[in-house]
Design an enzyme around this catalytic site. Structure first.
Site, PDB file in Angstrom:
ATOM      1  CD  GLU A 128      -1.255  -0.289   3.750  1.00 24.30           C
ATOM      2  OE1 GLU A 128      -2.657  -0.384   3.443  1.00 24.30           O
ATOM      3  OE2 GLU A 128      -0.807  -0.065   4.925  1.00 24.30           O
ATOM      4  CB  ILE A 129       1.517   4.069  -2.081  1.00 28.67           C
ATOM      5  CG1 ILE A 129       2.601   2.951  -2.614  1.00 28.67           C
ATOM      6  CG2 ILE A 129       2.205   5.553  -1.961  1.00 28.67           C
ATOM      7  CD1 ILE A 129       3.043   3.366  -3.975  1.00 28.67           C
TER       8      ILE A 129
END
Length: 405
Positions: free
Chosen positions: A293-294
């Site tokens: 995830e960013i």
């Protein structure tokens, strides 16, 4: 007879002129830096790496951190000035060193060698010198090592530990994945509510989570951090799927209680359609796989998210069931953010056992020098929720997706 020596001298002159012309042409075609001699001389090399240590605290909680700065020639790239205030972050143990080394090498080769973003490593124990030495050598940016405060990796006072132990025993007998693991529950709770509050993470605006033993299959030809910032994206993913229901039987009940208590936190134009098939009465178990995830750290530190986490935390499901950080993050993003603030990165090819995201689109894979097999792409398979994400956002699926379903 005298013509023999004269002819011999003439041949020597022709040979000398020919060598001179060859050297001139070669020198012109392949210019050699004037300083190459000094660069190749080992006696002129200096180890410019530095190491500092400091102590820091968050909300009165003692935590230690260490920073290692790589003095690698060339780190002053022009790209460095364009960077966003962002970091990679990894939760790891000392024994994970070779698995995380593989992940770092993949991230550096496919992306970070051009940007030199920092890397934060977090552990519930001190990192040993071997872990620091190996990871610092591999990362092109600065590396930081932090210890998790004990109160973030232990039972809160409202948890009945005997009840929690019995739950682990029962789930273990039922062969539920990680069902009997105490440390896994602490990890899920920490990733859900605390990693973004660690003193080291307070220095950053965006994060990219990296797990041990992951692989990136394609070059990343742009800066995802900058894309997130310039397009007001708060959360992003590459894989989505259905959660194992036996790990979260009452999670949605807790979510509905939160929504009832805090209607002001629910975003207009949210992604409820991704999470529920009946307008919020039940949870369809779709979630973004959070081992990649960013995201935007300021969103996680917002009142909306903290109220959400604290409400769930007090209900005890991290220990009385086995709530994962993936559904916790996903439900938060789906309810607290506008749907256009969540992004799917088709371009970022990713593997974490057992699932693969291989970009859809042959020309895209060729352009990005991908080495993944598109037939292994999970996106359009029946157990993936990515088609639902496209539907909720009125997005057209990439050309060629039919061949991968």
């Amino acid at each position: 007879m005298s013509s023999g020596p004269v002819r011999y001298v003439r041949y020597l002159l022709f040979a000398a002129v020919g060598l001179a012309l060859f050297f001139f042409v070669s020198r012109s075609a392949l210019p050699i830096p004037e300083t190459i001699g000094s660069k190749l001389n080992p006696s002129n090399y200096k180890d410019t790496s530095t190491s500092t240590s400091s102590s820091s605290s968050s909300h009165g909680n003692a935590a230690t951190s260490k920073e290692h700065t790589n003095g690698v020639p060339g780190n002053g790239s022009a790209l460095q000035g364009e960077r966003v205030n962002a970091t990679f972050v990894t939760l790891a143990r000392n024994s994970d060193v070779w698995d995380i080394a593989k992940s770092i090498r993949s991230v550096e080769d496919r992306f970070n060698r051009n940007y030199h973003y920092d890397w934060v490593f977090l552990n519930d124990k001190e990192f040993d010198d071997n872990f620091k030495k190996i990871t610092t050598a591999l990362v092109s940016g600065n590396t930081h090592y932090g210890v998790i405060p004990k109160e973030h990796w232990s039972y809160p006072e409202w948890i009945d530990q005997d009840k929690a132990a019995k739950v682990r025993e029962d789930m273990g007998q039922k062969k539920i994945i990680y069902g009997d693991s105490e440390s896994y529950r602490h990890m899920c709770r920490y990733e859900s509510g605390f990693f973004f509050r660690h003193p080291l993470m307070l220095n950053y605006e965006y994060y990219w989570r990296v797990e041990p033993s992951i692989e990136l299959f394609c070059d990343i030809s742009f800066d995802p951090f900058r894309f997130m910032k310039e397009n007001d994206k708060k959360y992003s993913f590459v894989l989505s799927l259905y959660e194992y229901f036996d790990t979260i039987p009452t999670l949605w009940d807790s979510v509905k209680k939160f929504m009832s208590n805090h209607p002001e936190h629910i975003a207009k134009g949210n992604s409820m359609g991704f999470l529920s098939d009946d307008g919020g009465k039940t949870y369809n178990k779709c979630h973004f796989w959070s081992n990649f995830e960013i995201g935007h750290l300021e969103w996680l530190r917002s009142k909306e998210y903290l109220d959400y986490f604290e409400s769930l935390d007090h209900d005890g499901g991290f220990f009385y069931e086995r709530w994962g950080d993936a559904p916790v993050h996903s439900i938060a993003a789906g309810l607290l953010l506008k749907k256009e603030q969540i992004h799917f990165f088709n371009e970022i090819a990713y593997y974490h056992i057992p699932f693969t995201h291989c970009p859809t689109g042959e020309q895209l894979r060729l352009d990005l020098k991908c080495h993944c097999n598109p037939s292994e792409n999970f996106d359009w398979k029946g157990y993936s929720c990515t088609s639902r994400f496209f539907h909720v956002n009125d997005m057209k699926k990439p050309a060629g997706y039919e061949d991968e379903s």
